[in-house]
Each structure stands twice: as C-alpha cells, then as structure tokens.
Enzyme design. Structure first.
Site, PDB file in Angstrom:
ATOM      1  N   GLU A  64      39.899  37.491  42.998  1.00 51.87           N
ATOM      2  CA  GLU A  64      40.905  36.480  42.691  1.00 51.87           C
ATOM      3  C   GLU A  64      40.962  35.392  43.763  1.00 51.87           C
ATOM      4  O   GLU A  64      40.727  35.657  44.941  1.00 51.87           O
ATOM      5  CB  GLU A  64      42.296  37.133  42.615  1.00 51.87           C
ATOM      6  CG  GLU A  64      42.404  38.203  41.557  1.00 51.87           C
ATOM      7  CD  GLU A  64      43.644  39.053  41.688  1.00 51.87           C
ATOM      8  OE1 GLU A  64      44.079  39.611  40.654  1.00 51.87           O
ATOM      9  OE2 GLU A  64      44.187  39.176  42.811  1.00 51.87           O
ATOM     10  N   ARG A 120      52.056  40.900  55.089  1.00 55.89           N
ATOM     11  CA  ARG A 120      52.915  39.991  54.311  1.00 55.89           C
ATOM     12  C   ARG A 120      53.474  40.667  53.070  1.00 55.89           C
ATOM     13  O   ARG A 120      54.600  40.393  52.659  1.00 55.89           O
ATOM     14  CB  ARG A 120      52.202  38.690  53.997  1.00 55.89           C
ATOM     15  CG  ARG A 120      51.200  38.669  52.849  1.00 55.89           C
ATOM     16  CD  ARG A 120      51.849  38.431  51.484  1.00 55.89           C
ATOM     17  NE  ARG A 120      50.874  38.093  50.471  1.00 55.89           N
ATOM     18  CZ  ARG A 120      50.766  38.689  49.300  1.00 55.89           C
ATOM     19  NH1 ARG A 120      51.533  39.717  48.984  1.00 55.89           N
ATOM     20  NH2 ARG A 120      49.876  38.282  48.419  1.00 55.89           N
ATOM     21  N   ALA A 147      46.683  52.572  51.823  1.00 58.87           N
ATOM     22  CA  ALA A 147      46.612  51.627  52.942  1.00 58.87           C
ATOM     23  C   ALA A 147      47.899  50.853  53.167  1.00 58.87           C
ATOM     24  O   ALA A 147      48.161  50.373  54.268  1.00 58.87           O
ATOM     25  CB  ALA A 147      45.452  50.655  52.717  1.00 58.87           C
ATOM     26  N   GLY A 233      52.447  48.355  42.961  1.00 62.34           N
ATOM     27  CA  GLY A 233      51.086  48.787  42.617  1.00 62.34           C
ATOM     28  C   GLY A 233      50.505  48.042  41.434  1.00 62.34           C
ATOM     29  O   GLY A 233      49.323  47.745  41.396  1.00 62.34           O
ATOM     30  N   ASP A 235      49.345  45.128  39.557  1.00 66.58           N
ATOM     31  CA  ASP A 235      49.076  43.741  39.944  1.00 66.58           C
ATOM     32  C   ASP A 235      47.919  43.132  39.167  1.00 66.58           C
ATOM     33  O   ASP A 235      47.295  42.179  39.606  1.00 66.58           O
ATOM     34  CB  ASP A 235      48.795  43.640  41.449  1.00 66.58           C
ATOM     35  CG  ASP A 235      47.617  44.507  41.887  1.00 66.58           C
ATOM     36  OD1 ASP A 235      46.990  45.150  41.019  1.00 66.58           O
ATOM     37  OD2 ASP A 235      47.326  44.537  43.094  1.00 66.58           O
ATOM     38  N   LYS A 239      47.482  47.449  34.211  1.00 66.77           N
ATOM     39  CA  LYS A 239      47.794  48.319  35.356  1.00 66.77           C
ATOM     40  C   LYS A 239      49.303  48.340  35.570  1.00 66.77           C
ATOM     41  O   LYS A 239      49.893  47.336  35.960  1.00 66.77           O
ATOM     42  CB  LYS A 239      47.081  47.802  36.602  1.00 66.77           C
ATOM     43  CG  LYS A 239      47.272  48.648  37.848  1.00 66.77           C
ATOM     44  CD  LYS A 239      46.510  48.012  39.011  1.00 66.77           C
ATOM     45  CE  LYS A 239      46.813  48.723  40.317  1.00 66.77           C
ATOM     46  NZ  LYS A 239      46.259  48.017  41.466  1.00 66.77           N
ATOM     47  N   VAL A 301      53.956  41.413  42.218  1.00 66.45           N
ATOM     48  CA  VAL A 301      52.503  41.406  42.036  1.00 66.45           C
ATOM     49  C   VAL A 301      51.796  40.635  43.152  1.00 66.45           C
ATOM     50  O   VAL A 301      50.570  40.614  43.224  1.00 66.45           O
ATOM     51  CB  VAL A 301      52.109  40.811  40.660  1.00 66.45           C
ATOM     52  CG1 VAL A 301      52.646  41.679  39.532  1.00 66.45           C
ATOM     53  CG2 VAL A 301      52.589  39.375  40.504  1.00 66.45           C
TER      54      VAL A 301
END
Length: 348
Positions: A64, A120, A147, A233, A235, A239, A301
């Site tokens: 992206e 962020r 992570a 999660g 995004d 999903k 997202v």
C-alpha cells in the site's frame, strides 16, 4: 569526484538510528510525543488531502501507499501486510516514509517506518482511548500478542495510566514473548489461556491479530457493557476480528469512513451504518464516551494523517542530533536546465 551540494542531501533515519532515537527520548515519552502530534493534526483534519490508501492485493498479502498533505508538507508511507511472513522468519509489516516541502516538491526526510508505524499506531490507540475509554480504566485485555502488543500496552500506560494487561494469543509462544518483553516496565502482566479469561475485569479490549480472513476473535456474548474496544487488526478487505453483533451494540468511531468501510470491522455492516469520525470528537464537534454502560469501539485501520504526524515529529526531533545521515538523493546541477551537462561532467 564533485561533492553533492546541500540541496542534494536528504536526511535519512535508518532502523538503527530510529532505535537510538527511541532510547534517547525514552519509549514512553516518545509515545506521548507522537500522540500529541497526531492529536494536533486531527484537530486540523479539514486542512488535509484525504484519500483511501492505494492498495495492491495479492493472494499472500497487500502492498500500500498512504499519501496526504496539509498544503505545506506532503507525506507518504509505503507499507506491506503479509501475514504468512512470520512463518518464514520475516516481519508481517515493513514500511518506509517520506516527507516533502510542497512549495519546492523537494523531499526533506526519508525514514524507516516499520518501527515508527508500531509506535504511531500505539500512540493513536491510546490517544483515542483518552477520549473513549471508561474514566479511570486500568486494565486491558491484549488479544493477539504479536509485534504490536508491547507498543499498545506501553502507550496505554504512558497516556491513560494503564496498570495491568491480560495477554492472550492462540500461539502460547507469542504470549510468552510479550510477557517477557514487558517485565520490569512497571505494568502488571497476566498471561491467559483463553480470550474469555483475558477479558475478565478488563475495561479496554484490544484486538490485534494478523490473519487476512474474516475471523471472530470476540463473539457477541463475550463483550459486556461499559467497555472500550480498540480493534486494530482488521485493516484490509476480507479481514475482520469482531462479531457483527458487537458492532450493533457499540458506538463506533473511525478515522476516515471511505477507507474504514472497505477495510475495517464495519465492512460487515450496511453502507449506512452510523459511525462518528474520531477527529470530530477531538475537535469538540461530537461526543465520545457519554455513559458508564456505553460500549465504545475504535475501528482503527490506520490512516495517512497519522503517518504524516509521525513524519513531522521525526523531522522536528532529529534537528541538531546525529540520529540521521544525509543521503545524496537529488540531482542539483549548477544550471537547473543543464542536467545532461552535470552528467557529462561526472565523467571527469
């Protein structure tokens, strides 16, 4: 060899220098700083160019580009999301970003953003929780211990005063990793064997799983009244993490509806499903949490303005430091019309 001019040089923050900067500032202070920058930019949301991210999907993941501008600076992030990568010893998400001056079009910063995105994202979650979580919330369920999990936990500690985190992941090794990493950082850590156990006594429920599929991490009957759900999660299209019934009972807050309706939890809902834009709450135009029994849901997202804020912070923070190197990135001929002549002279 001719030395590049100052105009040819662009500050570059490598992964090593980003980590040095985090330790110099302190991770909790940096999370607070980033949250402040994101909050400031949300308050001037209407100034920004806004577009859903440009996504290239494949069977194994997505790549992206996330661009935006406030009219003075332009920023973009390149980011991928490949859930299968961890099974091959690779990161699910990698990223880099660039900030440029709108007046000249010249880049003013190039930086790694794998580490910065984790920071962020966590800072944005905690900033949203400041407005949406129950007053005095001290316990969070962290479902998905990959992570992002430690960053989310420390941001909630730094920004809203979280005292305890209850961890669950279907992979027990991930929970063990997260618990180990959080040791000695001033937060109580409870490792749980089921998501139901993790939710017990938690006022904030954070879901952060990576599978690129429709999933139900939280079922409708798992979520009682009065909680804040931080769903990060989901995004991309196809999903999700939450049962649709939870959305129906929640007041849902989003970053940018045209993107979230494609990628977020609300992709499960009708196109006219009511949501509130988070920037409106932060700017004082709409209400966030209004009652003790209300379920608030931040359907996050990730949006380009948050990356712009992070890039802006890094640009400001590295001035006068050695946490970057100068890259010879831009051709700067003596005569701006004579690029070919500059090339020819480089033979000598």
């Amino acid at each position: 060899m001719t030395q590049p001019s100052d105009k040819a040089l662009v500050p570059f923050v490598s992964v090593d220098n980003m980590m040095r900067l985090v330790h110099h500032v302190g991770i909790e202070q940096m999370l607070r700083d980033l949250a402040d920058y994101v909050e400031d930019d949300f308050k001037r949301w209407e100034l920004f160019d806004k577009t859903p991210r440009v996504a290239s999907h494949s069977d194994v993941g997505v790549i992206e580009l996330m661009p935006t501008s406030d009219g003075e600076a332009y920023g973009f992030k390149y980011v991928n999301g490949h859930p299968k990568n961890t099974s091959e010893g690779l990161q699910t998400v990698t990223a880099f970003g660039l900030l440029a001056d709108v007046y000249t079009g010249y880049p003013v910063l190039l930086t790694e953003m794998t580490m910065l995105t984790a920071l962020r994202t966590a800072a944005t979650s905690a900033m949203a929780a400041k407005y949406l979580a129950p007053k005095g919330a001290t316990t969070m369920a962290m479902i998905g211990n990959g992570a992002q999990s430690e960053f989310q936990t420390l941001a909630m500690k730094a920004i809203i005063g979280l005292k305890s985190v209850r961890l669950y992941d279907k992979d027990a090794a991930a929970t063990e990793k997260c618990a180990r990493n959080l040791q000695g950082l001033g937060i109580e850590v409870v490792s749980c064997k089921t998501p139901e156990e993790a939710i017990e006594g938690a006022q904030i429920l954070t879901t952060c799983t990576a599978d690129k599929q429709y999933a139900t991490i939280l079922t409708d009957n798992m979520v009682g009244s009065g909680v804040h759900i931080n769903a990060i999660g989901g995004d991309c299209p196809g999903k999700t993490e939450l049962a649709a019934g939870i959305l129906s009972r929640s007041d849902v807050f989003v970053e940018y509806p045209p993107q979230t309706r494609i990628e977020g939890e609300i992709q499960q809902m009708p196109e006219d499903f009511a949501v509130t834009e988070l920037w409106e709450v932060i700017a004082g135009k709409k209400q966030g949490r209004t009652g003790d029994r209300q379920i608030t849901l931040f359907d996050s997202v990730g949006f380009a303005i948050e990356d712009f804020s992070a890039l802006r912070y890094i640009r400001d923070r590295i001035k006068g430091t050695d946490y970057f190197i100068d890259l010879d990135m831009l051709a700067d001929p003596d005569d701006p019309r004579d690029l070919f002549g500059m090339l020819q002279r480089a033979k000598n």
